[in-house]
Write a protein that holds these residues in place. Structure first.
Motif, mmCIF file in Angstrom:
data_model
loop_
_atom_site.group_PDB
_atom_site.id
_atom_site.type_symbol
_atom_site.label_atom_id
_atom_site.label_comp_id
_atom_site.label_asym_id
_atom_site.label_seq_id
_atom_site.Cartn_x
_atom_site.Cartn_y
_atom_site.Cartn_z
ATOM 1 N N PRO A 82 0.795 -1.237 0.000
ATOM 2 C CA PRO A 82 0.000 0.000 0.000
ATOM 3 C C PRO A 82 0.821 1.278 0.000
ATOM 4 C CG PRO A 82 -0.118 -1.103 2.132
ATOM 5 C CD PRO A 82 0.535 -2.061 1.189
ATOM 6 N N SER B 221 -5.562 6.859 5.267
ATOM 7 C CA SER B 221 -5.275 5.434 5.056
ATOM 8 C C SER B 221 -4.703 5.237 3.660
ATOM 9 C CB SER B 221 -6.554 4.596 5.207
ATOM 10 O OG SER B 221 -6.316 3.245 4.868
ATOM 11 N N ASN C 5 -4.900 2.082 2.444
ATOM 12 C CA ASN C 5 -5.521 0.813 2.110
ATOM 13 C C ASN C 5 -6.634 1.052 1.089
ATOM 14 O OD1 ASN C 5 -7.488 -1.447 2.320
ATOM 15 N ND2 ASN C 5 -6.069 -2.212 3.849
#
Length: 355
Positions: free
Chosen positions: A116, A260, A262
């Motif tokens: 990621p 994030s 992700n």
């Protein structure tokens, strides 16, 4: 409560499904309750940020949808959902990574799930081009609203009246945008400046193309006398709204990496927000809110011009998403307050919202 569920019921169900998927993914990837709750919290925050940053998008969408028939309004809600939720929140970042890294789609998916940090780096590295394209398109949307000789209602009168007069000069708003693109490009490195200018010109061309398609389709509808009053062509309006949504989502997708990296978490959070923006759009259309509050559209289009300018400047300067959201909220809030004040002073002119 019944009215609320009428407009937002599907969005609430969609939210529950997304949170359920988030809980399943969080527990399967972390194996702990705290880890799962942390992931769910990020999804909720992302969805709230997307909604707060996109209220002006809902107002502008409503201004277009109100001129379309119910068939195309429903198509925007159904087909458009797939484009906004799946296309822009999932496929778009993956496409950026695949093109920038010269890898296949499945490799991009693998990179997003297993590396990621690298995925975030590649998406962020494309920001200059995204800023040029999205900023140019949004700026044209806002400028087109104010550069209008036939515009009779003005909110910030001393500015809007002058802009309306300048509309007598052919393509004045295009010249203004090109000057802005050139000015910002002089602050960038040569390779970034070229990317920025090309992307900005493509954003401008996209706007002109969508407007052109819409004009052609409207002319055909008028010639065939299918409706008593000429409405924005269904297909043209549909294309316009989806390109507009895409431009709005660019910054949200990039900015989401602050919370994030992700892909699944980002997609779930932003998709919830996108769904509520669509529900707000239909709510505004069905209730006739834009007619009841005469300056609300003006506030939204000023917010779009500011957002377009911020996107263009973000190619050189980092500007917090919080600042962007606050400016938009303040402009819309002020236009709403001015509308309320006007309604109190001119009660005979008020168009009441639908029940």
């Amino acid at each position: 409560m019944r009215n609320f569920l009428r407009f937002y019921g599907f969005s609430l169900v969609f939210t529950v499904v997304c949170l359920g998927l988030g809980a399943w993914y969080g527990f399967s990837s972390t194996g702990t309750i705290p880890g799962t709750l942390s992931m769910l919290w990020i999804i909720v925050v992302l969805s709230v940020l997307e909604i707060s940053l996109s209220f002006d998008n809902a107002v502008v969408n409503a201004s277009v949808l109100k001129e379309m028939d119910e068939v195309w309004q429903k198509r925007f809600l159904t087909w458009g959902i797939a484009f906004a939720v799946f296309g822009m929140r999932v496929v778009f970042p993956l496409a950026i990574v695949a093109i920038a890294a010269g890898i296949g789609p499945m490799d991009a998916v693998n990179l997003s799930l297993n590396r990621p940090d690298e995925y975030e780096r590649i998406v962020s590295s494309a920001h200059v081009g995204i800023a040029g394209f999205g900023g140019a398109f949004l700026a044209m949307v806002g400028l087109k609203f104010f550069f209008d000789l036939d515009k009779e209602i003005h909110w910030i009168r001393w500015i809007e009246e002058q802009l309306s007069k300048f509309a007598a000069l052919p393509a004045a708003e295009i010249a203004l945008l090109l000057l802005a693109l050139w000015g910002i490009s002089t602050m960038l490195q040569p390779d970034e400046a070229l990317t920025f200018l090309v992307a900005g010109i493509l954003g401008l061309v996209t706007f002109i193309a969508v407007e052109g398609i819409n004009a052609i389709l409207e002319a055909k509808e008028e010639a065939r006398a299918l409706q008593g009053a000429v409405m924005r062509s269904g297909l043209g309006g549909f294309l316009y709204l989806n390109v507009l949504d895409a431009s709005f989502s660019f910054d949200g997708v990039i900015g989401a990496f602050a919370l994030s990296n992700n892909m699944i978490v980002i997609a779930l959070g932003l998709s919830i927000g996108a769904m509520f923006v669509r529900s707000m759009t239909i709510h505004l259309v069905r209730k006739g809110t834009l007619a009841a509050y005469r300056f609300l559209e003006h506030g939204a289009f000023w917010a779009i011009i500011v957002l377009g300018a911020i996107m263009l400047l973000s190619a050189r300067f980092h500007i917090s998403e919080t600042v962007t959201g606050l400016i938009g909220a303040v402009l819309i809030g002020l236009s709403f307050a001015w509308s309320v004040r006007y309604n109190r002073r001119h009660p005979d002119e008020v168009d009441q919202p639908a029940g």
